[in-house]
Motif scaffolding. Structure first.
Motif, PDB file in Angstrom:
ATOM      1  N   VAL A  25      71.476  -3.301  52.045  1.00 34.41           N
ATOM      2  CA  VAL A  25      71.880  -4.705  51.905  1.00 34.41           C
ATOM      3  C   VAL A  25      70.894  -5.633  52.607  1.00 34.41           C
ATOM      4  O   VAL A  25      70.664  -6.766  52.152  1.00 34.41           O
ATOM      5  N   PHE A  26      70.276  -5.184  53.688  1.00 33.71           N
ATOM      6  CA  PHE A  26      69.319  -6.030  54.392  1.00 33.71           C
ATOM      7  C   PHE A  26      68.091  -6.318  53.518  1.00 33.71           C
ATOM      8  O   PHE A  26      67.545  -7.425  53.548  1.00 33.71           O
ATOM      9  N   LYS A  67      67.122  -6.411  64.154  1.00 38.30           N
ATOM     10  CA  LYS A  67      65.710  -6.199  64.478  1.00 38.30           C
ATOM     11  C   LYS A  67      65.169  -4.952  63.787  1.00 38.30           C
ATOM     12  O   LYS A  67      64.048  -4.959  63.253  1.00 38.30           O
ATOM     13  N   THR A  68      65.952  -3.897  63.781  1.00 39.99           N
ATOM     14  CA  THR A  68      65.528  -2.652  63.134  1.00 39.99           C
ATOM     15  C   THR A  68      65.345  -2.860  61.640  1.00 39.99           C
ATOM     16  O   THR A  68      64.355  -2.414  61.041  1.00 39.99           O
ATOM     17  N   ALA A  69      66.306  -3.559  61.016  1.00 35.86           N
ATOM     18  CA  ALA A  69      66.232  -3.800  59.573  1.00 35.86           C
ATOM     19  C   ALA A  69      65.059  -4.706  59.224  1.00 35.86           C
ATOM     20  O   ALA A  69      64.365  -4.482  58.218  1.00 35.86           O
ATOM     21  N   SER A  82      55.998 -11.596  53.699  1.00 37.38           N
ATOM     22  CA  SER A  82      55.292 -12.778  54.193  1.00 37.38           C
ATOM     23  C   SER A  82      56.093 -13.513  55.259  1.00 37.38           C
ATOM     24  O   SER A  82      55.580 -14.425  55.917  1.00 37.38           O
ATOM     25  N   ILE A  83      57.353 -13.132  55.438  1.00 30.89           N
ATOM     26  CA  ILE A  83      58.221 -13.762  56.438  1.00 30.89           C
ATOM     27  C   ILE A  83      58.140 -12.942  57.719  1.00 30.89           C
ATOM     28  O   ILE A  83      58.181 -11.708  57.686  1.00 30.89           O
ATOM     29  N   SER A  84      58.032 -13.615  58.836  1.00 37.47           N
ATOM     30  CA  SER A  84      57.874 -12.898  60.100  1.00 37.47           C
ATOM     31  C   SER A  84      59.098 -12.047  60.413  1.00 37.47           C
ATOM     32  O   SER A  84      60.218 -12.337  59.967  1.00 37.47           O
ATOM     33  N   THR A  85      58.872 -10.999  61.188  1.00 42.15           N
ATOM     34  CA  THR A  85      59.971 -10.112  61.585  1.00 42.15           C
ATOM     35  C   THR A  85      61.015 -10.874  62.391  1.00 42.15           C
ATOM     36  O   THR A  85      62.220 -10.655  62.235  1.00 42.15           O
TER      37      THR A  85
END
Length: 238
Positions: A25-26, A67-69, A82-85
């Motif tokens: 889902v993430f 954070k893990t996902a 392209s989106i930061s973690t």
């Protein structure tokens, strides 16, 4: 507001997950977020989410999941790479804490807090994904608007309610119902086991189920509870 007044309508969710989703889902959230315009992204990130590095103990579990996902999404080189973690982590936290059924996130409705004794209810429109918030009692000026996050579990005991909220929403409920501020906890009442014995299969007599007879109910009494148990059920007829 008077009882059953329409208080709020959010016609367009900021984020909505498709009916066909990936197994993760993430990943789906990340893909849908990546499609949004900058304004919609900004509105989503303004919704409540715990600080990544200063989360409360219960919220820290959600932060770790997010954070893990987020790290996995960027490692897998999905369309959201392209989106930061850090931004993805915040988006996932917003969804974990504020999304309605189907992963729907709204600009206004998603700001409503939970109470096990809510003064509002919500109705989701399956056709256009709009949401309507209505009062379920008279609400005074300045009183916080609340809804239930529990569905049918709203009528369960305190321990069950709290466990579900801790597991799915990462907080321990301290509402008036959970802290014993309500004198008679009728929402968790059950037919008295002594007045209405169950069968050997733990089933109520049919006339009791349908209230064809006078039914005596037991309500939980939290007056001597330390806050960690469900109190003692006392029969209202005794």
């Amino acid at each position: 507001f008077s009882k059953y007044d329409g208080i709020l309508t959010d016609n367009d969710p900021l984020l909505q997950l498709p009916q066909k989703q990936s197994d993760d889902v993430f990943t789906t959230i990340a893909q849908e977020y990546a499609k949004l315009a900058p304004k919609a992204r900004s509105q989503i990130l303004k919704l409540y989410h715990p600080e990544i590095n200063h989360a409360a103990r219960e919220e820290a579990i959600a932060v770790h999941r997010a954070k893990t996902a987020a790290a996995k999404c960027n490692t897998d080189n999905t369309s959201s790479s392209s989106i930061s973690t850090e931004e993805l982590t915040r988006v996932f936290l917003v969804c974990l804490f504020n999304a309605f059924e189907g992963g729907l996130v709204y600009e206004q409705a998603s700001r409503l807090n939970h109470s096990c004794n809510p003064n509002c209810m919500y109705t989701l429109n399956d056709q256009d994904s709009s949401i309507i918030i209505r009062s379920i009692c008279n609400i005074s000026s300045g009183e916080e608007l609340t809804v239930s996050y529990l569905g049918i579990f709203l009528w369960s005991s305190r321990n069950v309610r709290r466990a579900k909220l801790q597991r799915e929403k990462y907080f321990t409920c301290q509402c008036s119902r959970c802290t014993g501020c309500i004198a008679e906890e009728v929402a968790s009442a059950i037919p008295c086991p002594k007045c209405h014995p169950r069968s050997h299969q733990h089933v109520l007599m049919e006339e009791v189920q349908w209230e064809d007879v006078n039914v005596s109910y037991c309500c939980p009494d939290y007056s001597n509870s330390n806050g960690d148990n469900d109190g003692v059920y006392k029969c209202a007829a005794k």
